[in-house]
Design an enzyme around this catalytic site. Structure first.
Site, mmCIF file in Angstrom:
data_model
loop_
_atom_site.group_PDB
_atom_site.id
_atom_site.type_symbol
_atom_site.label_atom_id
_atom_site.label_comp_id
_atom_site.label_asym_id
_atom_site.label_seq_id
_atom_site.Cartn_x
_atom_site.Cartn_y
_atom_site.Cartn_z
ATOM 1 N N ARG A 112 36.277 45.921 45.676
ATOM 2 C CA ARG A 112 34.882 45.547 45.928
ATOM 3 C C ARG A 112 34.379 46.287 47.153
ATOM 4 O O ARG A 112 35.034 46.278 48.198
ATOM 5 C CB ARG A 112 34.777 44.043 46.206
ATOM 6 C CG ARG A 112 35.047 43.173 45.043
ATOM 7 C CD ARG A 112 34.502 41.780 45.228
ATOM 8 N NE ARG A 112 34.864 41.154 46.500
ATOM 9 C CZ ARG A 112 34.497 39.941 46.847
ATOM 10 N NH1 ARG A 112 33.729 39.228 46.040
ATOM 11 N NH2 ARG A 112 34.868 39.419 47.979
ATOM 12 N N THR A 116 28.145 45.779 49.412
ATOM 13 C CA THR A 116 27.351 45.437 48.210
ATOM 14 C C THR A 116 28.075 44.431 47.320
ATOM 15 O O THR A 116 27.455 43.820 46.448
ATOM 16 C CB THR A 116 27.102 46.700 47.362
ATOM 17 O OG1 THR A 116 28.378 47.181 46.880
ATOM 18 C CG2 THR A 116 26.434 47.794 48.175
ATOM 19 N N ASP A 211 45.764 40.815 49.726
ATOM 20 C CA ASP A 211 46.437 40.884 51.027
ATOM 21 C C ASP A 211 47.567 39.860 51.135
ATOM 22 O O ASP A 211 48.633 40.152 51.671
ATOM 23 C CB ASP A 211 45.424 40.654 52.162
ATOM 24 C CG ASP A 211 44.586 41.900 52.424
ATOM 25 O OD1 ASP A 211 45.048 43.009 52.083
ATOM 26 O OD2 ASP A 211 43.473 41.760 52.963
HETATM 27 C C1 PRP Z 1 39.563 40.900 44.686
HETATM 28 C C2 PRP Z 1 40.149 40.160 43.511
HETATM 29 C C3 PRP Z 1 39.244 40.560 42.393
HETATM 30 C C4 PRP Z 1 37.918 40.711 43.052
HETATM 31 C C5 PRP Z 1 37.098 39.518 42.732
HETATM 32 O O1 PRP Z 1 39.973 42.193 44.696
HETATM 33 O O2 PRP Z 1 41.496 40.418 43.273
HETATM 34 O O3 PRP Z 1 39.637 41.770 41.753
HETATM 35 O O4 PRP Z 1 38.164 40.780 44.462
HETATM 36 O O5 PRP Z 1 35.835 39.633 43.249
HETATM 37 P P1 PRP Z 1 34.528 39.766 42.363
HETATM 38 O O6 PRP Z 1 34.614 38.701 41.322
HETATM 39 O O7 PRP Z 1 33.422 39.506 43.369
HETATM 40 O O8 PRP Z 1 34.451 41.139 41.802
HETATM 41 P P2 PRP Z 1 39.587 43.213 45.891
HETATM 42 O O9 PRP Z 1 38.321 43.914 45.572
HETATM 43 O O10 PRP Z 1 39.648 42.481 47.187
HETATM 44 O O11 PRP Z 1 40.720 44.295 45.789
HETATM 45 P P3 PRP Z 1 42.305 44.170 46.041
HETATM 46 O O12 PRP Z 1 42.862 43.316 44.908
HETATM 47 O O13 PRP Z 1 42.741 45.578 45.975
HETATM 48 O O14 PRP Z 1 42.538 43.526 47.364
HETATM 49 N N1 URA Z 2 38.666 38.322 46.357
HETATM 50 C C1 URA Z 2 39.636 37.605 46.945
HETATM 51 O O1 URA Z 2 40.780 38.085 47.069
HETATM 52 N N2 URA Z 2 39.347 36.393 47.379
HETATM 53 C C2 URA Z 2 38.131 35.846 47.264
HETATM 54 O O2 URA Z 2 37.929 34.696 47.695
HETATM 55 C C3 URA Z 2 37.113 36.595 46.645
HETATM 56 C C4 URA Z 2 37.416 37.836 46.189
#
Ligand code: PRP
Ligand code: URA
Length: 217
Positions: A112, A116, A211
């Protein structure tokens, strides 16, 4: 185990069981270690996977037991595909493979944009000729819904029609957005949480799932 289907969106289901509730409370606890976090994700995903696969079609195959030959029920069609959304979705793959050991595993890489909150795609790999396969997308978090919507859009543009989503924690905002756009995709979650905060994090939630799984913060 019971299923609570959303009053407004009949494709969103919360899987209810006292052990899921208990394990999810442990998962949310900021004090738990990386090892405990992964173990709990595994355990909760087993329950979700059990429900999410309950409508897989069966056929029969002739097998010979030590006593006789009979028509035994076996899963029909091509091997299903488990599709984790990188990174955090990877944490749910082991349990889904325990349930479906011969499933294929695809990958979609999305992160994400922190300002945005829109998903940015950096990787996509699924088996060739996937149109006839059932896809099980996994990601612990459905927050704004952007990442899941992008993933389903991508699969549908590849001609995939059978798609099921597994997430651990969902936010009402994301559920509404997702279910309005993809009413044909069944979503199984362990919890529908209260809301998103101003940074798009789920409350009470469990923090940044990637994380916490990978120990990167
Ligand atoms: C987190 C999570 C989802 C996303 C959810 O990933 O694992 O993929 O956010 O958020 P959304 O519904 O608003 O799209 P992140 O983008 O933090 O990436 P990561 O898993 O690499 O940490
Ligand atoms: N992604 C995460 O890992 N945690 C949240 O709460 C939202 C998006």
């Amino acid at each position: 185990m019971s299923i609570e289907t959303h009053p407004e969106f009949n494709n969103f289901h919360v899987v209810k069981h006292p052990l899921i509730s208990h394990k999810l409370s442990l998962l949310r606890d900021v004090k738990n270690s990386k090892k405990t976090f992964k173990e709990l994700v595994d355990e909760i995903t087993l329950f979700l996977g059990y429900e999410a696969t309950k409508d897989l079609p069966l056929t029969t195959q002739t097998i010979r037991t030590p006593l006789e030959t009979f028509e035994a029920p076996v899963l029909a069609g091509k091997k299903p595909v488990i599709l984790p959304i990188l990174r955090a979705g990877i944490g749910m793959v082991d349990s889904l493979l325990t349930l479906m050991p011969s499933a294929r595993v695809g990958h979609i890489g999305l992160y994400r944009n922190e300002e945005t909150l829109e998903p940015q795609r950096y990787y996509f790999k699924i088996p060739q000729n996937s149109q006839d396969r059932h896809f099980f997308i996994c990601d612990p978090m459905l927050a704004t819904g952007g990442s899941m919507i992008e993933t389903v859009n991508e699969l549908k543009s590849e001609g995939v029609t059978r798609i099921t989503v597994l997430c651990i924690v969902a936010a009402p905002e994301g559920v509404k957005r997702f279910c309005q756009l993809h009413p044909d995709v069944q979503v199984y979650a362990a919890s529908l949480d209260r809301q998103l905060n101003d940074h798009g994090y789920i409350l009470p939630g469990l923090g940044d799932a990637g994380d916490r799984l990978f120990g990167t913060k």
